[in-house]
Design a protein around this motif. Structure first.
Motif, PDB file in Angstrom:
ATOM      1  N   GLY A  83       1.265  -1.223   0.293  1.00 27.23           N
ATOM      2  CA  GLY A  83      -0.307   0.041  -0.003  1.00 27.23           C
ATOM      3  C   GLY A  83       0.556   1.330  -0.131  1.00 27.23           C
ATOM      4  O   GLY A  83       1.872   1.180   0.523  1.00 27.23           O
ATOM      5  N   LEU A  84       0.090   2.703  -0.221  1.00 31.24           N
ATOM      6  CA  LEU A  84       0.939   3.730  -0.036  1.00 31.24           C
ATOM      7  C   LEU A  84      -0.204   4.729   0.194  1.00 31.24           C
ATOM      8  O   LEU A  84      -1.456   4.711  -0.490  1.00 31.24           O
ATOM      9  N   THR A  85       0.130   6.329   0.161  1.00 34.72           N
ATOM     10  CA  THR A  85      -0.402   6.827   0.070  1.00 34.72           C
ATOM     11  C   THR A  85      -0.042   7.899  -0.116  1.00 34.72           C
ATOM     12  O   THR A  85       1.222   8.308  -0.575  1.00 34.72           O
ATOM     13  N   ALA A  86      -1.143   8.960  -0.563  1.00 34.35           N
ATOM     14  CA  ALA A  86      -0.284  10.419  -1.385  1.00 34.35           C
ATOM     15  C   ALA A  86      -2.101  11.664  -0.806  1.00 34.35           C
ATOM     16  O   ALA A  86      -3.098  10.790  -1.285  1.00 34.35           O
ATOM     17  N   PHE A  87      -1.415  12.370  -1.152  1.00 36.35           N
ATOM     18  CA  PHE A  87      -2.247  13.775  -0.629  1.00 36.35           C
ATOM     19  C   PHE A  87      -3.074  13.984  -1.552  1.00 36.35           C
ATOM     20  O   PHE A  87      -2.567  13.681  -3.252  1.00 36.35           O
ATOM     21  N   SER A  88      -4.429  14.197  -1.716  1.00 35.87           N
ATOM     22  CA  SER A  88      -5.438  14.720  -3.602  1.00 35.87           C
ATOM     23  C   SER A  88      -4.452  14.966  -3.328  1.00 35.87           C
ATOM     24  O   SER A  88      -5.551  15.872  -5.087  1.00 35.87           O
ATOM     25  N   PHE A  89      -4.187  16.941  -3.464  1.00 37.26           N
ATOM     26  CA  PHE A  89      -2.920  17.936  -5.008  1.00 37.26           C
ATOM     27  C   PHE A  89      -2.542  17.599  -5.392  1.00 37.26           C
ATOM     28  O   PHE A  89      -2.106  18.484  -6.336  1.00 37.26           O
ATOM     29  N   ASN A  90      -1.596  16.225  -4.932  1.00 36.14           N
ATOM     30  CA  ASN A  90      -0.882  15.759  -5.645  1.00 36.14           C
ATOM     31  C   ASN A  90      -0.904  15.364  -6.277  1.00 36.14           C
ATOM     32  O   ASN A  90      -0.886  13.635  -6.983  1.00 36.14           O
ATOM     33  N   HIS A  91      -1.799  15.772  -7.995  1.00 38.95           N
ATOM     34  CA  HIS A  91      -1.530  14.724  -9.020  1.00 38.95           C
ATOM     35  C   HIS A  91      -1.369  13.533 -10.041  1.00 38.95           C
ATOM     36  O   HIS A  91      -1.242  12.783 -10.186  1.00 38.95           O
ATOM     37  N   ARG A  92      -0.083  14.190  -9.816  1.00 37.65           N
ATOM     38  CA  ARG A  92       1.295  13.812 -10.454  1.00 37.65           C
ATOM     39  C   ARG A  92       1.374  12.222  -9.992  1.00 37.65           C
ATOM     40  O   ARG A  92       1.036  11.861 -11.154  1.00 37.65           O
ATOM     41  N   ALA A  93       1.000  12.423  -8.616  1.00 38.43           N
ATOM     42  CA  ALA A  93       1.846  11.316  -8.030  1.00 38.43           C
ATOM     43  C   ALA A  93       0.614   9.945  -8.421  1.00 38.43           C
ATOM     44  O   ALA A  93       0.981   8.678  -8.281  1.00 38.43           O
ATOM     45  N   LEU A  94      -0.689  10.505  -7.765  1.00 37.19           N
ATOM     46  CA  LEU A  94      -1.657   9.582  -8.460  1.00 37.19           C
ATOM     47  C   LEU A  94      -2.018   9.725  -9.329  1.00 37.19           C
ATOM     48  O   LEU A  94      -2.471   7.806  -9.405  1.00 37.19           O
ATOM     49  N   HIS A  95      -1.446  10.069 -10.370  1.00 35.29           N
ATOM     50  CA  HIS A  95      -2.215   9.942 -12.194  1.00 35.29           C
ATOM     51  C   HIS A  95      -0.488   8.185 -12.183  1.00 35.29           C
ATOM     52  O   HIS A  95      -0.851   7.364 -12.608  1.00 35.29           O
ATOM     53  N   LEU A  96       0.536   8.526 -11.827  1.00 38.29           N
ATOM     54  CA  LEU A  96       1.685   7.631 -11.689  1.00 38.29           C
ATOM     55  C   LEU A  96       1.003   6.265 -10.858  1.00 38.29           C
ATOM     56  O   LEU A  96       1.009   4.885 -12.070  1.00 38.29           O
TER      57      LEU A  96
END
Length: 228
Positions: free
Chosen positions: A156-169
């Protein structure tokens, strides 16, 4: 050729992965190239943003050495000379030396949780090396290590919702959004979600093309899937 010949356990196409050492080189890299980087502070942690103290790097090295996997991501010498990063090697000695560009880790809550075979992935890259596919390459390597070597069932991992680039990756690499901690992070006086993502062993097997009837699993450490 034996089963072990030709396998690169700690290398991928452009990168190699080594242990974090409690020496001046690694502590200087972590302190100056990662912990003092604004993007790393803004995107990598929900902790209160304050200047990193002198012992931060040593604490990080100890943490990397105690978790399931904690490695320094380095550009292989044959690719480092073509780097577009901020400090491309220029002397013969430097050109033959791997260039540290970040870290990737897999951590568990503790020995009493090991039977769940689940771990949390974290990654950070220094400025000048983002957006060139190194993050995707390193995550793919860590996933292969997790499911082939450590016998994990979920990463698992987490990302902030404003970090669109990371979420896309992460989603491109095959991670599935599992839920959100709503308005859990304040970013410049605006509330954002923490997005929770995960990948199961069966999902990784499908991505790598493993079939139920396969009796021999070919190591996947050279995988180039999902680089961005």
């Amino acid at each position: 050729m034996t089963l072990c010949e030709g396998i690169e356990l700690y290398k991928s196409k452009r990168l190699l992965y080594r242990a974090a050492e409690n020496n001046e080189e690694d502590k200087t890299f972590l302190q100056h190239d990662l912990f003092k980087d604004n993007a790393c502070q803004l995107l990598g942690s929900a902790r209160l943003r304050r200047p990193a103290h002198a012992g931060s790097a040593e604490d990080a090295v100890k943490s990397f050495q105690s978790v399931l996997l904690g490695v320094i991501i380095c550009l292989r010498p044959d690719t480092a000379t073509n780097s577009e990063g901020p400090e491309s090697p220029d002397t013969p000695a430097q050109k033959n030396k791997p260039v540290p560009i970040g870290f990737v880790s897999l951590s568990q809550q503790g020995p009493e949780f090991a039977h769940h075979r689940s771990a949390t992935l974290a990654i950070s890259l220094r400025g000048g090396y983002r957006g060139q596919g190194y993050g995707g390459e390193a995550i793919n390597w860590a996933l292969d290590w997790a499911f082939e070597q450590a016998g994990l069932h979920r990463v698992g991992l987490t990302a902030f919702s404003f970090n669109h680039r990371a979420l896309h990756l992460y989603k491109k690499l095959g991670f599935v959004e599992e839920g959100r901690e709503r308005e859990a992070v304040q970013h410049f006086r605006v509330w954002h979600d923490i997005v929770i993502l995960g990948m199961l062993e069966s999902e990784w097997e499908k991505l790598r093309g493993f079939t139920p009837e396969a009796t021999v699993v070919t190591p996947s450490f050279s995988s180039e899937l999902g680089s961005e």
